[in-house]
Design a protein around this motif. Structure first.
Motif, PDB file in Angstrom:
ATOM      1  N   ALA A 228       0.837  -1.203   0.000  1.00  0.00           N
ATOM      2  CA  ALA A 228       0.000   0.000   0.000  1.00  0.00           C
ATOM      3  C   ALA A 228       0.868   1.248   0.000  1.00  0.00           C
ATOM      4  CB  ALA A 228      -0.920   0.001   1.222  1.00  0.00           C
ATOM      5  N   TYR A 229       1.928   1.191   0.800  1.00  0.00           N
ATOM      6  CA  TYR A 229       2.858   2.324   0.865  1.00  0.00           C
ATOM      7  C   TYR A 229       3.494   2.565  -0.495  1.00  0.00           C
ATOM      8  CZ  TYR A 229       7.298   4.667   1.893  1.00  0.00           C
ATOM      9  OH  TYR A 229       8.371   5.492   1.865  1.00  0.00           O
ATOM     10  N   LEU A 230       3.931   1.490  -1.114  1.00  0.00           N
ATOM     11  CA  LEU A 230       4.635   1.611  -2.387  1.00  0.00           C
ATOM     12  C   LEU A 230       3.720   2.066  -3.510  1.00  0.00           C
ATOM     13  CD1 LEU A 230       6.868  -1.547  -2.156  1.00  0.00           C
ATOM     14  CD2 LEU A 230       7.664   0.811  -2.240  1.00  0.00           C
ATOM     15  N   LEU A 231       2.474   1.627  -3.450  1.00  0.00           N
ATOM     16  CA  LEU A 231       1.554   1.961  -4.529  1.00  0.00           C
ATOM     17  C   LEU A 231       1.252   3.450  -4.587  1.00  0.00           C
ATOM     18  CD1 LEU A 231      -0.934  -1.041  -4.364  1.00  0.00           C
ATOM     19  CD2 LEU A 231       0.790  -0.588  -6.103  1.00  0.00           C
ATOM     20  N   ALA A 232       1.651   4.165  -3.543  1.00  0.00           N
ATOM     21  CA  ALA A 232       1.391   5.598  -3.513  1.00  0.00           C
ATOM     22  C   ALA A 232       2.300   6.371  -4.460  1.00  0.00           C
ATOM     23  CB  ALA A 232       1.548   6.130  -2.086  1.00  0.00           C
ATOM     24  N   SER A 233       3.353   5.761  -4.936  1.00  0.00           N
ATOM     25  CA  SER A 233       4.249   6.470  -5.852  1.00  0.00           C
ATOM     26  C   SER A 233       4.485   5.652  -7.118  1.00  0.00           C
ATOM     27  CB  SER A 233       5.590   6.759  -5.174  1.00  0.00           C
ATOM     28  OG  SER A 233       6.334   5.565  -5.059  1.00  0.00           O
ATOM     29  N   GLU A 234       4.867   6.353  -8.147  1.00  0.00           N
ATOM     30  CA  GLU A 234       5.100   5.700  -9.439  1.00  0.00           C
ATOM     31  C   GLU A 234       6.243   4.688  -9.342  1.00  0.00           C
ATOM     32  OE1 GLU A 234       3.597   5.624 -12.242  1.00  0.00           O
ATOM     33  OE2 GLU A 234       5.158   4.478 -13.257  1.00  0.00           O
ATOM     34  N   GLU A 235       7.337   5.088  -8.710  1.00  0.00           N
ATOM     35  CA  GLU A 235       8.462   4.172  -8.581  1.00  0.00           C
ATOM     36  C   GLU A 235       8.110   3.009  -7.668  1.00  0.00           C
ATOM     37  OE1 GLU A 235      11.705   6.643  -7.512  1.00  0.00           O
ATOM     38  OE2 GLU A 235      12.234   6.992  -9.602  1.00  0.00           O
ATOM     39  N   GLY A 236       7.309   3.313  -6.675  1.00  0.00           N
ATOM     40  CA  GLY A 236       6.854   2.253  -5.785  1.00  0.00           C
ATOM     41  C   GLY A 236       6.026   1.231  -6.537  1.00  0.00           C
ATOM     42  N   ARG A 237       5.159   1.721  -7.402  1.00  0.00           N
ATOM     43  CA  ARG A 237       4.330   0.804  -8.205  1.00  0.00           C
ATOM     44  C   ARG A 237       5.198  -0.090  -9.063  1.00  0.00           C
ATOM     45  NH1 ARG A 237       0.497   4.992  -8.204  1.00  0.00           N
ATOM     46  NH2 ARG A 237       1.367   6.028 -10.004  1.00  0.00           N
ATOM     47  N   ARG A 238       6.252   0.510  -9.599  1.00  0.00           N
ATOM     48  CA  ARG A 238       7.145  -0.299 -10.425  1.00  0.00           C
ATOM     49  C   ARG A 238       7.879  -1.338  -9.581  1.00  0.00           C
ATOM     50  NH1 ARG A 238      10.807   3.505 -13.801  1.00  0.00           N
ATOM     51  NH2 ARG A 238       9.378   5.162 -13.261  1.00  0.00           N
ATOM     52  N   LEU A 239       8.263  -0.918  -8.381  1.00  0.00           N
ATOM     53  CA  LEU A 239       8.952  -1.853  -7.491  1.00  0.00           C
ATOM     54  C   LEU A 239       8.042  -3.028  -7.141  1.00  0.00           C
ATOM     55  CD1 LEU A 239      11.451  -2.562  -5.814  1.00  0.00           C
ATOM     56  CD2 LEU A 239      10.579  -1.127  -3.989  1.00  0.00           C
ATOM     57  N   VAL A 240       6.783  -2.731  -6.869  1.00  0.00           N
ATOM     58  CA  VAL A 240       5.822  -3.798  -6.570  1.00  0.00           C
ATOM     59  C   VAL A 240       5.688  -4.740  -7.764  1.00  0.00           C
ATOM     60  CG1 VAL A 240       3.374  -4.292  -6.153  1.00  0.00           C
ATOM     61  CG2 VAL A 240       4.516  -2.497  -4.852  1.00  0.00           C
ATOM     62  N   ALA A 241       5.604  -4.170  -8.950  1.00  0.00           N
ATOM     63  CA  ALA A 241       5.472  -4.989 -10.158  1.00  0.00           C
ATOM     64  C   ALA A 241       6.691  -5.882 -10.344  1.00  0.00           C
ATOM     65  CB  ALA A 241       5.274  -4.095 -11.384  1.00  0.00           C
ATOM     66  N   VAL A 242       7.872  -5.323 -10.090  1.00  0.00           N
ATOM     67  CA  VAL A 242       9.106  -6.092 -10.218  1.00  0.00           C
ATOM     68  C   VAL A 242       9.146  -7.199  -9.168  1.00  0.00           C
ATOM     69  CG1 VAL A 242      11.614  -5.952  -9.881  1.00  0.00           C
ATOM     70  CG2 VAL A 242      10.461  -4.275 -11.323  1.00  0.00           C
ATOM     71  N   ASP A 243       8.725  -6.850  -7.962  1.00  0.00           N
ATOM     72  CA  ASP A 243       8.721  -7.823  -6.881  1.00  0.00           C
ATOM     73  C   ASP A 243       7.764  -8.975  -7.189  1.00  0.00           C
ATOM     74  OD1 ASP A 243       8.281  -8.434  -3.647  1.00  0.00           O
ATOM     75  OD2 ASP A 243      10.159  -7.466  -4.206  1.00  0.00           O
ATOM     76  N   GLN A 244       6.610  -8.627  -7.702  1.00  0.00           N
ATOM     77  CA  GLN A 244       5.634  -9.664  -8.038  1.00  0.00           C
ATOM     78  C   GLN A 244       6.123 -10.520  -9.196  1.00  0.00           C
ATOM     79  OE1 GLN A 244       2.144  -7.266  -8.660  1.00  0.00           O
ATOM     80  NE2 GLN A 244       1.539  -7.373  -6.506  1.00  0.00           N
ATOM     81  N   ALA A 245       6.839  -9.898 -10.116  1.00  0.00           N
ATOM     82  CA  ALA A 245       7.380 -10.659 -11.235  1.00  0.00           C
ATOM     83  C   ALA A 245       8.423 -11.659 -10.740  1.00  0.00           C
ATOM     84  CB  ALA A 245       7.990  -9.706 -12.265  1.00  0.00           C
ATOM     85  N   LEU A 246       9.273 -11.225  -9.816  1.00  0.00           N
ATOM     86  CA  LEU A 246      10.264 -12.136  -9.234  1.00  0.00           C
ATOM     87  C   LEU A 246       9.565 -13.273  -8.488  1.00  0.00           C
ATOM     88  CD1 LEU A 246      12.997  -9.693  -7.880  1.00  0.00           C
ATOM     89  CD2 LEU A 246      13.392 -11.614  -9.418  1.00  0.00           C
ATOM     90  N   ASP A 247       8.506 -12.926  -7.815  1.00  0.00           N
ATOM     91  CA  ASP A 247       7.749 -13.919  -7.072  1.00  0.00           C
ATOM     92  C   ASP A 247       7.147 -14.961  -8.026  1.00  0.00           C
ATOM     93  OD1 ASP A 247       6.833 -14.572  -4.376  1.00  0.00           O
ATOM     94  OD2 ASP A 247       4.837 -14.355  -5.268  1.00  0.00           O
ATOM     95  N   ARG A 248       6.603 -14.492  -9.141  1.00  0.00           N
ATOM     96  CA  ARG A 248       6.056 -15.426 -10.134  1.00  0.00           C
ATOM     97  C   ARG A 248       7.151 -16.294 -10.736  1.00  0.00           C
ATOM     98  NH1 ARG A 248       3.503 -11.046 -12.111  1.00  0.00           N
ATOM     99  NH2 ARG A 248       4.641 -11.033 -14.066  1.00  0.00           N
ATOM    100  N   LEU A 249       8.277 -15.651 -11.010  1.00  0.00           N
ATOM    101  CA  LEU A 249       9.393 -16.373 -11.611  1.00  0.00           C
ATOM    102  C   LEU A 249       9.832 -17.522 -10.705  1.00  0.00           C
ATOM    103  CD1 LEU A 249      11.232 -16.137 -14.145  1.00  0.00           C
ATOM    104  CD2 LEU A 249      12.773 -14.744 -12.788  1.00  0.00           C
TER     105      LEU A 249
END
Ligand code: ZN
Length: 123
Positions: A58-79
Motif C-alpha cells: 500500500a505504501y509503495l503503490l502511492a508512488s510511481e516508482e513504488g508501483r514499479r517496485l511492486v510490479a518487479v517484486d511480483q514478477a520475481l515472485d512469479r518467476l
C-alpha cells in the motif's frame, strides 16, 4: 516457445537489477533488501519467498516508482513460485515474446492486451 532456464535466469537478473535501482531510490527498502543481493540469483530466489506485506504494498503503490517496485517484486515472485505463468499474458494467455520481456521483464500481459488495459479506465 516457453522460456528456458537460461532465459528465466537472465530475466531474473534484469528484475533484480531493476529492483535494486528502484529500491535505492525508495530508501526504506534499500536497507532491507541489500543483504539478499549478496548470494546471487539462486540464493536470493530461494530466500525471498516472502513477497511484500500488504502494508508495504500500500505504501509503495502511492508512488510511481513504488508501483514499479511492486510490479518487479511480483514478477520475481512469479518467476520463483509459478514459473509456468511467468511470461504468459494474464489476459489472453499467449506467451509474451522474449524480446518484450527483456525490455519489460515485469510485463504481465502481451503488448496488445497492455494497450487495451491502458486505454481502459480504472486500470
Ligand atoms: Zn494478451
Amino acid at each position: 516457445m516457453p522460456l528456458d532456464n537460461g532465459q528465466r535466469e537472465a530475466l531474473g537478473r534484469l528484475l533484480e537489477r531493476e529492483r535494486s535501482r528502484l529500491a535505492a531510490r525508495l530508501q526504506r527498502f534499500s536497507a532491507q533488501r541489500d543483504d539478499v543481493e549478496v548470494g546471487g540469483f539462486s540464493q536470493h530466489m530461494a530466500e525471498d519467498a516472502s513477497a511484500l506485506t500488504e502494508r508495504e504494498t500500500a505504501y509503495l503503490l502511492a508512488s510511481e516508482e513504488g508501483r514499479r517496485l511492486v510490479a518487479v517484486d511480483q514478477a520475481l515472485d512469479r518467476l520463483l513460485h509459478s514459473p509456468e505463468s511467468f511470461g504468459v499474458c494474464e489476459h489472453c494467455g499467449v506467451e509474451i515474446p522474449y524480446a518484450r520481456l527483456e525490455a519489460v521483464p515485469a510485463a504481465r500481459s502481451c503488448l496488445e492486451c497492455q494497450t487495451g488495459v491502458e486505454s481502459r479506465s480504472g486500470w
